[in-house]
Motif scaffolding. Structure first.
Motif: not given
Length: 164
Positions: A2-4, A21-23, A79-85
């Motif tokens: 799952t997304d962080p 805050r980001f996991e 919610g969740t996030f995706r790293n797009i760096s």
């Protein structure tokens, strides 16, 4: 997999601010953002890097004692996030992007969505939080002002403080 997760906690302590805050790598990497997130890509918000927090803190809502920073904490969004760096067109792991001073994410929250970047400006602790153009960008919308309630309980900061 799952997304962080990400969480934004409105924290009324010595100074009123939003903890973003980001996991990442097993902890909640955190910034204090005095004015909260914006949905307007033209606005840059000051974001001061703070200490990492344990993952279970993502759901905390209540009144903190003075030993833990004091004040009232509300889960304003989550919610969740995706790293797009990326660098030179190649994906960069979130931990590396963080160390390099430029983390870009795509968030799926209840109040905010779309791309955001955190950019280190001076020293280790001073950053800018910037909304990226595209999904969720809206210069007319101000969710900090129009949606002050908790996404967990629907309570305002005053209601949380009164109920302890």
């Amino acid at each position: 997999m799952t997304d962080p997760r990400f969480v934004i906690q409105h924290h009324l302590a010595t100074a009123d601010h939003y903890d973003v805050r980001f996991e990442i790598d097993g902890v909640l990497v955190s910034w204090a953002v005095p004015k909260g997130p914006s949905t307007d890509p033209r606005i840059r918000r000051l974001a001061k890097r703070t200490g990492d927090h344990a993952l279970d803190y993502a759901g905390y809502e209540g009144v903190l004692g003075p030993r833990r920073g004091g004040g009232t904490v509300q889960v304003w969004d989550h919610g969740t996030f995706r790293n797009i760096s990326e660098h030179d067109g190649r994906p960069v792991p979130a931990g590396e992007a963080l160390a390099a001073g430029h983390l870009s994410v795509d968030v799926d929250g209840e109040k905010i969505t779309g791309g955001y970047s955190l950019i280190r400006t001076r020293g280790e602790n001073m950053w800018l939080l910037v909304k990226r153009r595209g999904r969720g960008a809206d210069a007319r919308r101000d969710p900090v002002a129009t949606h002050p309630e908790s996404v967990l309980t629907g309570r305002t900061l005053d209601e949380i403080a009164a109920q302890g």
